[in-house]
Design an enzyme around this catalytic site. Sequence first.
Site, mmCIF file in Angstrom:
data_model
loop_
_atom_site.group_PDB
_atom_site.id
_atom_site.type_symbol
_atom_site.label_atom_id
_atom_site.label_comp_id
_atom_site.label_asym_id
_atom_site.label_seq_id
_atom_site.Cartn_x
_atom_site.Cartn_y
_atom_site.Cartn_z
ATOM 1 N N LYS A 1 1.259 -0.848 -0.092
ATOM 2 C CA LYS A 1 -0.228 0.223 -0.066
ATOM 3 C C LYS A 1 1.170 1.163 -0.188
ATOM 4 C CE LYS A 1 -3.612 1.959 2.953
ATOM 5 N NZ LYS A 1 -4.441 1.497 4.268
ATOM 6 N N SER B 1 -9.444 -0.046 6.959
ATOM 7 C CA SER B 1 -9.089 0.084 5.640
ATOM 8 C C SER B 1 -8.597 -1.440 5.086
ATOM 9 C CB SER B 1 -7.742 0.828 5.690
ATOM 10 O OG SER B 1 -8.739 2.088 6.098
ATOM 11 N N SER C 1 -9.624 2.123 3.520
ATOM 12 C CA SER C 1 -8.222 2.286 2.255
ATOM 13 C C SER C 1 -7.085 2.054 1.295
ATOM 14 C CB SER C 1 -7.611 3.777 3.031
ATOM 15 O OG SER C 1 -6.993 3.751 3.442
#
Length: 437
Positions: A58, A156, A132
Amino acid sequence: MLDVLTAIRETDTELGAYVEVAEARALEQAEAADRLIAGLGEAAFRDRPLLGVTVSVKDLIQTQGIPTRRGSLLPNRRPAADAPSVARLRAAGAIVVGKTTTSEYGWSASTVSRVASPTRNPWALDRTAGGSSGGSAAAVAAGLCTASLGTDGAGSVRIPAAFCGVVGFKPSFGRIPYVPPCAERLSHVGPLARSVADVAELMSVLAGPDHRDPDSVTAPPGPAPARTPPRVGWIEFRGTSAAVRDVTEGVLPVLTALGHQVDRIEAPFPDPYDALVDILAAAEANGTAPQDEAWCDEGRLAIVRYGRSLSGAAVARAEQARLALRARLASVMEDYDLLAMATVPVEPFAADAIAPPWAADPGDLRWLAWSPAAYPFNLTGQPALSLPVGLTPAGLPVGLQLVGRVGDDDLVLSAAGLLETALGPTLTRPGITTKGK
């Protein structure tokens, strides 16, 4: 490796899972892995259990040699070095393919930002992958890597795992070092993969302390022994859609058949959303200079400005609410080995939205309230895993969340593995590849 890179080139323009692909370096590492395996055979895996496995990271997590933008137009002023989690993956032989898309600083539970197109759901390209860590979940689901490393500050990892039909695990707080540490002490590093076994293998590499994260631990506190049969508290959160409910209800007889005692219970704590927002907003305000506001995402800027309006007493009250929630859940977990619930109460919404249309607009401080099963367990630091358990009539994945006591990561993984085996390949379909190693 060539299969993965080819799949990225052919599909990711439309999907938007990656913001950076390290193609040349990944090919070099794949060739080196092939030479090791050719020369040493099975012995090559003795100290490198992930040798040749493709992983993505990420874009919030620092990496050496690959830009980390943090989903933002703001400059990244952190050292261009591997975070401990990335360094451990590389040391275990994994090949970092690239960085996956995130919202700015991970502020929303979608993957919309000003630096990349929205990440789309591989099951329905007009829908969100969640966030996210949406880029990570979409990349794993679409076969653009074997596994991914995400972060989870309010759901997330688990929200996009549920939306994309993969396994996402938020371990106990501190189980994987988070460097640089987050001021809100809500954020966990966690893996996403296609199976519980793969997640467990990743955890064996990722877990353990690092001196740069004072919250990281050698091992979580010893949990109480599991009961025989294990006792599960089944919760249905407000706002659960009929489509999601129908899928998760189908899991109940499977849990019973596996020998679990399942009790339906009301949510055993008040909604801690207001405390979550105050803690998050105070941290965001502290980390954003006034001169940087012009570069901020509109929605995140509203949170920053709200954080600046908070008094010290308001933040203290939020922390007091966090402590009360931790005590309440510790008491509940004296009666239950696991809690189970739909990870997300709704189906994936529009790809370019930050929340369902009825839930929030940019600047609305209820921007995460639509996912009430996720954020409480960031406030408590408990291990929580999202497991894909079926499809809605619209053909969209549904995740079931299993939550354990603080430190009971192994029980959560074990129970999820047994349930996964009992359910079988619930989400296999043409269009999502299974290549990656």
